[in-house]
Design a protein around this motif. Structure first.
Motif, PDB file in Angstrom:
ATOM      1  N   GLN A   1      -3.400   9.574  15.459  1.00  0.00           N
ATOM      2  CA  GLN A   1      -2.200   9.887  14.666  1.00  0.00           C
ATOM      3  C   GLN A   1      -1.608   8.621  14.044  1.00  0.00           C
ATOM      4  N   SER A   2      -1.566   7.539  14.816  1.00  0.00           N
ATOM      5  CA  SER A   2      -1.005   6.289  14.283  1.00  0.00           C
ATOM      6  C   SER A   2      -1.829   5.788  13.112  1.00  0.00           C
ATOM      7  N   MET A   3      -3.157   5.840  13.279  1.00  0.00           N
ATOM      8  CA  MET A   3      -4.045   5.391  12.205  1.00  0.00           C
ATOM      9  C   MET A   3      -3.794   6.215  10.939  1.00  0.00           C
ATOM     10  N   ARG A   4      -3.820   7.514  11.117  1.00  0.00           N
ATOM     11  CA  ARG A   4      -3.743   8.452  10.007  1.00  0.00           C
ATOM     12  C   ARG A   4      -2.397   8.359   9.272  1.00  0.00           C
ATOM     13  N   GLN A   5      -1.305   8.332  10.039  1.00  0.00           N
ATOM     14  CA  GLN A   5       0.021   8.421   9.429  1.00  0.00           C
ATOM     15  C   GLN A   5       0.595   7.062   9.033  1.00  0.00           C
ATOM     16  N   ILE A   6       0.296   6.043   9.816  1.00  0.00           N
ATOM     17  CA  ILE A   6       1.021   4.777   9.657  1.00  0.00           C
ATOM     18  C   ILE A   6       0.108   3.632   9.224  1.00  0.00           C
ATOM     19  N   ILE A   7      -0.960   3.395   9.968  1.00  0.00           N
ATOM     20  CA  ILE A   7      -1.733   2.168   9.743  1.00  0.00           C
ATOM     21  C   ILE A   7      -2.592   2.264   8.472  1.00  0.00           C
ATOM     22  N   LEU A   8      -3.393   3.335   8.361  1.00  0.00           N
ATOM     23  CA  LEU A   8      -4.308   3.400   7.217  1.00  0.00           C
ATOM     24  C   LEU A   8      -3.586   3.469   5.865  1.00  0.00           C
ATOM     25  N   PRO A   9      -2.489   4.249   5.753  1.00  0.00           N
ATOM     26  CA  PRO A   9      -1.787   4.214   4.453  1.00  0.00           C
ATOM     27  C   PRO A   9      -1.327   2.802   4.077  1.00  0.00           C
ATOM     28  N   GLN A  10      -0.884   2.041   5.075  1.00  0.00           N
ATOM     29  CA  GLN A  10      -0.450   0.677   4.766  1.00  0.00           C
ATOM     30  C   GLN A  10      -1.640  -0.230   4.484  1.00  0.00           C
ATOM     31  N   ALA A  11      -2.735   0.000   5.224  1.00  0.00           N
ATOM     32  CA  ALA A  11      -3.939  -0.814   5.012  1.00  0.00           C
ATOM     33  C   ALA A  11      -4.510  -0.549   3.623  1.00  0.00           C
ATOM     34  N   LEU A  12      -4.424   0.701   3.177  1.00  0.00           N
ATOM     35  CA  LEU A  12      -4.940   1.053   1.859  1.00  0.00           C
ATOM     36  C   LEU A  12      -4.215   0.255   0.781  1.00  0.00           C
ATOM     37  N   LYS A  13      -2.903   0.137   0.975  1.00  0.00           N
ATOM     38  CA  LYS A  13      -2.106  -0.597  -0.003  1.00  0.00           C
ATOM     39  C   LYS A  13      -2.539  -2.062  -0.047  1.00  0.00           C
ATOM     40  N   VAL A  14      -2.753  -2.642   1.130  1.00  0.00           N
ATOM     41  CA  VAL A  14      -3.187  -4.039   1.196  1.00  0.00           C
ATOM     42  C   VAL A  14      -4.586  -4.195   0.612  1.00  0.00           C
ATOM     43  N   GLY A  15      -5.461  -3.231   0.946  1.00  0.00           N
ATOM     44  CA  GLY A  15      -6.873  -3.394   0.608  1.00  0.00           C
ATOM     45  C   GLY A  15      -7.267  -2.902  -0.764  1.00  0.00           C
ATOM     46  N   LEU A  16      -6.380  -2.155  -1.426  1.00  0.00           N
ATOM     47  CA  LEU A  16      -6.787  -1.515  -2.690  1.00  0.00           C
ATOM     48  C   LEU A  16      -7.338  -2.481  -3.739  1.00  0.00           C
ATOM     49  N   PRO A  17      -6.701  -3.636  -3.979  1.00  0.00           N
ATOM     50  CA  PRO A  17      -7.267  -4.527  -4.995  1.00  0.00           C
ATOM     51  C   PRO A  17      -8.706  -4.926  -4.671  1.00  0.00           C
ATOM     52  N   ASN A  18      -8.969  -5.237  -3.398  1.00  0.00           N
ATOM     53  CA  ASN A  18     -10.330  -5.611  -3.011  1.00  0.00           C
ATOM     54  C   ASN A  18     -11.303  -4.449  -3.109  1.00  0.00           C
ATOM     55  N   ILE A  19     -10.849  -3.280  -2.631  1.00  0.00           N
ATOM     56  CA  ILE A  19     -11.707  -2.099  -2.680  1.00  0.00           C
ATOM     57  C   ILE A  19     -12.018  -1.764  -4.133  1.00  0.00           C
ATOM     58  N   GLY A  20     -11.015  -1.888  -5.007  1.00  0.00           N
ATOM     59  CA  GLY A  20     -11.209  -1.637  -6.430  1.00  0.00           C
ATOM     60  C   GLY A  20     -12.230  -2.591  -7.038  1.00  0.00           C
ATOM     61  N   ASN A  21     -12.136  -3.865  -6.648  1.00  0.00           N
ATOM     62  CA  ASN A  21     -13.111  -4.839  -7.129  1.00  0.00           C
ATOM     63  C   ASN A  21     -14.523  -4.459  -6.716  1.00  0.00           C
TER      64      ASN A  21
END
Lengths: 239, 250
Positions: A146-166
């Motif tokens: 639940q923590s991963m799904r609701q809290i950690i991954l949404p925040q990680a996505l925000k951090v990682g999006l530029p790299n993932i996009g690249n």
């Protein structure tokens, strides 16, 4: 005097080369989708230091990063049929290798390739989320999932999006290597018609412009996505 | 009621908690004070199993746990029945103030989203932030964030709320608004264990003071008695230092 480039020929060739666009995009999207799943699993295996799986992940990431994609494509293209034949002999199954389209081997090679790079990218993004976020979700009784799904991954996505996009943009360009397995994506189509008319330069300029155009559209999309994800940095939610 | 028996905690070879016994009754407010590194925060974090104690027993009403074998079910039921307020607030950065409070109601208690958001709105009113429901933590001051965090803890009606130095990270002028919210909760007889450096606040709000040093409870007494008649040499020294510090402010 005729110029270096035959513009009318270039324009004529666009529709044919453009037939490769859906294939290029399908390779990138499908392989990247599986790559994200592999990367997420790999990242969690590494973060939670799961014995045995962690060692496998390390070897996998090291191998993929340490070998050229073109070599991986050949390994997949020639290796998977061999593996299937071996399975057929061992277990008496009758899977027909010749009915598998070449593009499936490309999907496998590209997904494994993306998965390795994304393992590291996603791991770094998850690690970048403050540990207090996980503690806070534990403190209100949430499970790790639940923590991963609701809290950690949404925040990680925000951090990682530029790299993932690249990675995604890089992968889209790398799909040009799929012609090595005779898949008719943009580059494959370009080679086919260039071979017919010997106007290599014109055809490859068209191919280059098509890749560029797709990447410009992708960059725009990523910028929009990033802005959407960053809205909680502006302080107030607007619905 | 919470009961801790002979609790030990080691970090590698570092013995942080050295055999603690502590009972907190329902409705009681207990303040834990002591010098830095005395193990106050670790004690608190052992009470909701954010740190797993090395040995010892923990009882929360009918939930009984021995540190030697803690099942996943026990761990979750302890955490579902306690709540914590952190020094650094730790509000969920991707959720608004109201969503922070509603999150566990929805995810853990499986409550209907709209009902949970209504309850969250009421809780925000209680901590004086009814007009900040749609603000993300980044748009709130430290004091406001901590009040939301307290709301997030109180909304679960936990058997005990654990406060880990709730005002240590705040600007001095924001401390009082947070302390007032905690005071209100104490008046409603929420069971609370508060680790704090605010001795005046501890005396004011707590029923009982626990003084810890070097991983042990040195002295405990009712709030009134503790400050007027400290019995242990170590306590007297600690309180004197505090008084001297305060003189500089005057």
């Amino acid at each position: 005097m005729k110029g270096i480039l035959d513009f009318s020929y270039m324009i004529q060739s666009v529709p044919t080369i453009a037939k490769g666009i859906p294939i290029s995009i399908s390779i990138a999207v499908i392989a990247f989708g599986f790559g994200i799943m592999i990367g997420l699993i790999g990242a969690l295996v590494k973060i939670y230091r799961i014995p045995f799986l962690k060692e496998i992940t390390n070897v996998y990431v090291s191998f993929i990063r340490g070998t050229p994609l073109l070599v991986q494509i050949f390994l997949s293209y020639y290796g998977i049929p061999l593996a299937i034949r071996h399975i057929n002999e061992q277990f008496g199954t009758e899977w027909n290798i010749s009915f598998i389209p070449a593009i499936y081997f490309i999907y496998v090679a590209f997904a494994l390739n993306a998965g390795a790079y994304l393992t590291e990218t996603i791991r770094a993004a998850i690690m970048a989320v403050d540990r207090g976020q996980l503690e806070a979700s534990y403190s209100v009784g949430m499970t790790t999932y639940q923590s991963m799904r609701q809290i950690i991954l949404p925040q990680a996505l925000k951090v990682g999006l530029p790299n993932i996009g690249n990675h995604f943009i890089a992968m889209l360009k790398d799909t040009s290597l799929a012609f090595a397995a005779s898949v008719p994506e943009i580059m494959g189509m370009a080679k086919i018609i260039a071979g017919r008319t010997s106007r290599f330069f014109e055809v490859y300029i068209v191919a280059a412009l098509l890749y560029w155009l797709i990447c410009i559209v992708l960059e725009r999309l990523l910028a929009v996505l990033e802005r959407r994800l960053r809205r909680n940095e502006r302080g107030v939610k607007h619905d | 009621m919470i009961e801790i028996k002979n609790l030990h905690k080691y970090f590698e070879n570092h013995h942080v908690l050295k055999g603690l016994d502590l009972t907190v009754s329902q409705g009681e407010t207990v303040a834990v004070i002591g010098p830095s590194g005395s193990g106050k925060s670790t004690l608190l974090r052992c009470m909701n199993l954010l740190e797993i104690p090395s040995t010892g027993e923990l009882r929360l009403d009918e939930i009984h746990i021995n540190a030697r074998h803690i099942s996943k079910t026990d761990l979750l039921s302890i955490r579902k029945n306690t709540a914590m307020v952190f020094q650094n607030y730790n509000l969920f950065a991707n959720k608004t103030a109201a969503e922070n409070i509603a999150e566990a109601l929805i995810t853990v208690r499986k409550m209907n989203k709209r009902i949970a958001m209504d309850i969250a709105q009421q809780m925000l009113k209680k901590v004086g932030l009814e007009n900040k429901a749609d603000h993300y933590p980044s748009g709130l001051s430290g004091g406001q964030q901590q009040r939301v965090a307290i709301g997030r803890a109180l909304v679960l009606n936990p058997r005990v709320v654990l406060f880990d130095e709730p005002t240590s990270a705040l600007d001095p002028e924001l401390v009082q608004e947070v302390l007032q919210v905690i005071r209100n909760a104490a008046q409603e007889h929420v069971t609370m264990v508060i680790v704090t450096h605010e001795l005046d606040f501890a005396r004011d709000v707590a029923d009982r003071i626990i003084f810890m040093d070097d991983g042990k409870i040195v002295e405990q007494n009712s709030a009134a008695e503790f400050f007027i008649n400290p019995r242990q040499e170590r306590t007297i020294k600690f309180l004197e230092k505090f008084k001297q510090q305060n003189m500089y402010y005057i």
